[in-house]
Design a protein around this motif. Structure first.
Motif, PDB file in Angstrom:
ATOM      1  N   LYS A 137       0.804  -1.229   0.000  1.00  0.00           N
ATOM      2  CA  LYS A 137       0.000   0.000   0.000  1.00  0.00           C
ATOM      3  C   LYS A 137       0.839   1.283   0.000  1.00  0.00           C
ATOM      4  O   LYS A 137       0.519   2.236  -0.702  1.00  0.00           O
ATOM      5  CB  LYS A 137      -0.955   0.001   1.196  1.00  0.00           C
ATOM      6  CG  LYS A 137      -1.981  -1.122   1.157  1.00  0.00           C
ATOM      7  CD  LYS A 137      -2.961  -1.024   2.301  1.00  0.00           C
ATOM      8  CE  LYS A 137      -3.965  -2.175   2.279  1.00  0.00           C
ATOM      9  NZ  LYS A 137      -4.785  -2.184   1.055  1.00  0.00           N
ATOM     10  N   ASP A 153       2.452   6.804  -2.076  1.00  0.00           N
ATOM     11  CA  ASP A 153       1.244   5.998  -2.173  1.00  0.00           C
ATOM     12  C   ASP A 153       1.400   5.038  -3.351  1.00  0.00           C
ATOM     13  O   ASP A 153       1.544   5.471  -4.500  1.00  0.00           O
ATOM     14  CB  ASP A 153       0.045   6.926  -2.380  1.00  0.00           C
ATOM     15  CG  ASP A 153      -1.289   6.211  -2.247  1.00  0.00           C
ATOM     16  OD1 ASP A 153      -1.321   4.972  -2.373  1.00  0.00           O
ATOM     17  OD2 ASP A 153      -2.306   6.898  -2.030  1.00  0.00           O
ATOM     18  N   HIS A 155      -0.740   3.270  -4.649  1.00  0.00           N
ATOM     19  CA  HIS A 155      -1.930   3.279  -5.501  1.00  0.00           C
ATOM     20  C   HIS A 155      -1.586   3.879  -6.857  1.00  0.00           C
ATOM     21  O   HIS A 155      -2.112   3.458  -7.890  1.00  0.00           O
ATOM     22  CB  HIS A 155      -3.040   4.090  -4.830  1.00  0.00           C
ATOM     23  CG  HIS A 155      -4.195   4.409  -5.729  1.00  0.00           C
ATOM     24  ND1 HIS A 155      -5.108   3.467  -6.137  1.00  0.00           N
ATOM     25  CD2 HIS A 155      -4.586   5.585  -6.318  1.00  0.00           C
ATOM     26  CE1 HIS A 155      -6.002   4.037  -6.929  1.00  0.00           C
ATOM     27  NE2 HIS A 155      -5.709   5.307  -7.058  1.00  0.00           N
ATOM     28  N   ASP A 156      -0.665   4.877  -6.851  1.00  0.00           N
ATOM     29  CA  ASP A 156      -0.289   5.520  -8.107  1.00  0.00           C
ATOM     30  C   ASP A 156       1.197   5.858  -8.187  1.00  0.00           C
ATOM     31  O   ASP A 156       1.625   6.537  -9.118  1.00  0.00           O
ATOM     32  CB  ASP A 156      -1.119   6.785  -8.327  1.00  0.00           C
ATOM     33  CG  ASP A 156      -1.004   7.771  -7.175  1.00  0.00           C
ATOM     34  OD1 ASP A 156      -0.220   7.512  -6.239  1.00  0.00           O
ATOM     35  OD2 ASP A 156      -1.695   8.806  -7.206  1.00  0.00           O
ATOM     36  N   ASN A 529      -5.588  12.889  -3.301  1.00  0.00           N
ATOM     37  CA  ASN A 529      -6.534  11.796  -3.581  1.00  0.00           C
ATOM     38  C   ASN A 529      -7.986  12.251  -3.467  1.00  0.00           C
ATOM     39  O   ASN A 529      -8.881  11.447  -3.190  1.00  0.00           O
ATOM     40  CB  ASN A 529      -6.289  10.589  -2.669  1.00  0.00           C
ATOM     41  CG  ASN A 529      -4.959   9.920  -2.937  1.00  0.00           C
ATOM     42  OD1 ASN A 529      -4.383  10.071  -4.005  1.00  0.00           O
ATOM     43  ND2 ASN A 529      -4.450   9.185  -1.958  1.00  0.00           N
TER      44      ASN A 529
END
Length: 768
Positions: A137, A153, A155-156, A529
């Protein structure tokens, strides 16, 4: 070297070569290549173990510190292909990091005493963990030069937060996480006053301090929480690396140190240098901190704040029994807790042994208050004999240790001897050694810091390359060497030059644990985000200019980008205006990134699908400023352009029509429409193929279909404008609108063909 045919065949099969009826010709070809390039069978087998076919994916992703680049480097294993540089402490133009307003806000978090610090010396990356396992994560990385921790992050793969340590003046020893990412550990390096004021070196022992900070991390919010973080004040030893206890040692942290002599050099003052005085003692101190008990004291309100953060003084740590010391080999660089949490390994660069500590023994000494004395500051010292499990001679200059999937097996980097030692830390014996090239610092095994390492591969992070690569001047690349550790004997597979120095440490994770996004929800501020306040939808682009009573004007441009135009294409402002350009990428297909650069403005934005990027500046000089898309995004990429027109104060617009380069007739219009109808026929055939297959079972194709549908919607709007122009007899503009109608068709066709190819290559089935 000539190999038997059967061996060549086996090697060829290992490389994925189809021999079949042409096996003799193929074998001869392979043999010729080997002879021509001077390759051995060992070379070919090593290549087979690292070769990743076109379109193939790596089993692991490695995240390497970028050293003085201030970045993080991502590459794959076993291919050793570099995939990305992540901008962290240093602006990175390709990603627009440090150029758009959103990422500038992140870099601003890293200001020290109000100063912009736009570089960093990144050293130790660490993954977030859940129950001692990498969870894919978040990634944390430190800056040694200006004690900061950044959070990336996954996520990206973007940096979202930077925090500045309020006490330290340097920090080599970060980042290291506790087993559930409750905290990120950061240790000071060179002792300094905690206050931001001058203190003479003559007061070193009394006023200079070391420390370890436990940065609280909120996994739900995905942010470090400075207000609920705490720091242990420690003696002015040079704290170095850390590791968090796990399993049986959960709740404790371990930090080693050097220069516990507290020596201050000064050649200028006629004193021997630091390196002489900092290596006189036979041992330094391993610090053992009880973070779980400290956390309870913080929550109970029993720890006071200083400089906005909780500070546990040495007096309080002693009174509450929070910190203990154990002798360790001098000048160590690494403290590594084994997967079970019951053994801690430390090595010293000026020793030839790895020291294995027993957590059971340490715990027993603490419980029974069995100490051999105190250090000059009153911290209790556990005797070495009451903490040590064994010592193993592993080579000259041992540094860092990583663990194998096999129980009791560890690997230690040997700096002076330039090798890696594989050894058994339970029985205390060396199992294997391999030479590397040259002077290895850290090393990493796959998921080697977790409670269940994978083994398989090891990477030696070598400081020197010398003769390994083509010479490129006096500054050589670093060398990361991939080693196969799946068998009893280690095998060197690959040398990878890294042209950013000095990559210090790497962590590796199974690629399938990472679930990065391929696009953002349209209108996203990717650094928070959240939806950007500047998000703009197609057809709602606008320019707003507001001025106050003093004539100071602010211009906000609400723009969009999509293949192959930037809207608005012409921005007009007045000299002295403060201008903010906000661009939303309307694309839905993955990898359809757009950029934005403008003459003399020192800017490059990167806008991935769905992202909003802003750029603010003062239009301080009248003139003409072309801007364009910096990413080759379509066949008409070069036409994706526009102009910023900065008018002089008080400029009066001259009347007159826009000059046209060419006038179009009805014949031109009819020709364009025929092209459009032919293109639509191609689109219809592609749509028929896609909808006749189970395309909804393929997420990438669903996204492509959404994008293509949107493009066709734009095409329909352009057709309507063309029809309106025809109704007025304006075939010139009708032809141009029809041309734009066709542009959207081309984009839709391009997307559709990509979707069709994906279905064909991934086994899509016809719908019955």
């Amino acid at each position: 070297m000539k190999l038997p045919k059967q061996k060549l065949t086996a090697v060829a099969v290992g490389l994925g070569l189809a021999l079949g009826s042409a096996s003799s010709a193929w074998s001869a070809s392979l043999e010729e290549v080997m002879k021509e390039r001077g390759l051995t069978q060992k070379d070919i087998l090593a290549a087979a173990k690292t070769y990743t076919p076109t379109g193939g994916r790596d089993e692991y992703l490695m995240f390497s510190s970028g050293g003085q680049s201030g970045q993080v480097i991502v590459y794959g294993v076993p291919s050793m292909r570099i995939l990305k540089y992540i901008g962290v402490f240093t602006p990175e133009p390709w990603q627009g990091y440090g150029f758009d307003d959103e990422s500038k806000a992140v870099l601003d978090q890293g200001k020290v005493h109000g100063k912009d610090i736009i570089w960093g010396d990144t050293h130790h990356p660490a993954f977030s963990e859940t129950d001692g396992e990498y969870d894919g994560k978040f990634l944390f990385i430190n800056d040694k030069a200006n004690p900061r921790i950044a959070m990336i992050d996954l996520h990206d793969f973007e940096t979202k937060q930077i925090v500045v340590n309020p006490f330290f003046k340097s920090s080599h020893g970060g980042a290291f996480v506790t087993p559930n990412t409750e905290y990120v550990m950061e240790a000071a390096q060179y002792a300094a006053p905690f206050e931001d004021e001058f203190v003479p070196l003559e007061q070193f022992n009394d006023k200079y301090r070391g420390g370890v900070t436990y940065w609280r991390f909120d996994k739900k919010e995905g942010r470090i929480d400075p207000e609920n973080s705490f720091t242990f004040e420690l003696p002015p030893y040079s704290q170095d690396l850390s590791d968090a206890g796990k399993e049986v040692s959960y709740g404790w942290g371990f930090t080693n140190s050097f220069c516990s002599e507290r020596y201050v050099g000064g050649i200028e003052r006629g004193r021997p240098p630091f390196e002489a005085g900092c290596s006189q003692k036979d041992t330094d101190f391993l610090h053992i901190t009880n973070w779980k008990k400290a956390e309870e004291l913080v929550k109970a309100g029993k720890v006071k704040k200083s400089k906005g953060q909780y500070l546990i003084t040495m007096e309080q740590a002693i009174a509450e029994e929070l910190v203990f010391l154990v002798p360790e080999p001098k000048s160590p660089h690494g403290v590594d807790v084994n997967p079970k949490g019951n053994r801690i390994i430390v090595s010293g660069k000026l020793d030839s042994h790895a020291w294995v500590y027993s957590w059971e023994k340490i715990q027993d000494a603490i419980k029974n208050k069995k100490f051999e004395g105190k250090d000059p500051y009153g911290l209790p010292i556990i005797a070495l004999k009451d903490a040590l499990h064994t010592q193993v001679q592993v080579g000259l200059g041992p540094l860092h240790t990583q663990y194998d999937a096999k129980e009791c097996v560890a690997y230690t980097s040997i700096y002076v001897d330039s090798m890696v030692t594989k050894w058994d830390y339970c029985e205390g014996k060396v199992l294997d050694q391999i030479n590397i090239h040259y002077n290895v610092g850290h090393l990493v095994t796959m998921e080697g810091d977790s409670k269940s390492p994978d083994g398989k591969y090891l990477i030696a992070l070598n400081k020197l390359a010398i003769d390994r690569f083509n010479p490129v001047g006096p500054l050589h690349p670093q060398n990361h060497q991939l080693i196969d550790i799946s068998g009893d004997k280690m095998q060197l597979l690959y040398d990878m030059p890294l042209p950013l120095g000095e990559p210090h440490y790497v962590v590796g994770i199974k690629a399938d644990k990472l679930k990065p996004a391929v696009r953002y929800k349209s209108g996203t501020n990717t650094r928070t985000n959240k939806r950007s306040e500047w998000a703009t939808r197609a057809g709602r682009e606008k320019v707003e200019r507001n001025c106050d009573d003093q004539g100071n004007c602010q211009v906000h441009v609400y723009g969009t980008v999509i293949r192959s135009h930037i809207t608005p294409e012409i921005i007009e402002v007045e000299e002295g205006d403060k201008v903010s350009i906000h661009l939303t990428n309307l694309e839905r297909a993955q990898d359809e990134t757009h950029g934005f650069a403008m003459y003399t403005h020192n800017v490059n934005l990167s806008m991935e699908p769905g992202k909003v990027s802003s750029y603010s500046f003062t239009a301080d000089k009248a003139g003409v400023y072309p801007y364009y898309c910096t990413e080759f995004c379509s066949a008409l990429h070069l036409e994706m352009q526009g102009y910023l027109l900065v008018k002089p104060k008080g400029y009066k617009m001259e009347t007159g029509a826009m000059a046209e380069g060419q006038q179009y007739t009805q014949a031109d219009y009819d020709k364009q429409v025929k092209t459009n109808l032919d293109t639509q026929a191609v689109i219809d055939s592609v749509v028929k193929f896609i909808t006749s297959h189970n395309y909804k079972d393929f997420a990438p194709v669903v996204a492509l279909v959404e994008d293509a549908t949107e493009q066709l919607g734009f095409a329909a709007d352009m057709k309507k404008k063309a029809d309106e122009a025809v109704a007025k007899g304006d075939y010139h503009n009708a032809t141009l609108w029809a041309g734009q109608w066709w542009q959207y068709q081309v984009k839709a066709a391009d997307i559709g063909l990509r979707a069709k190819t994906y279905l064909e290559e991934n086994g899509a089935k016809k719908v019955q």
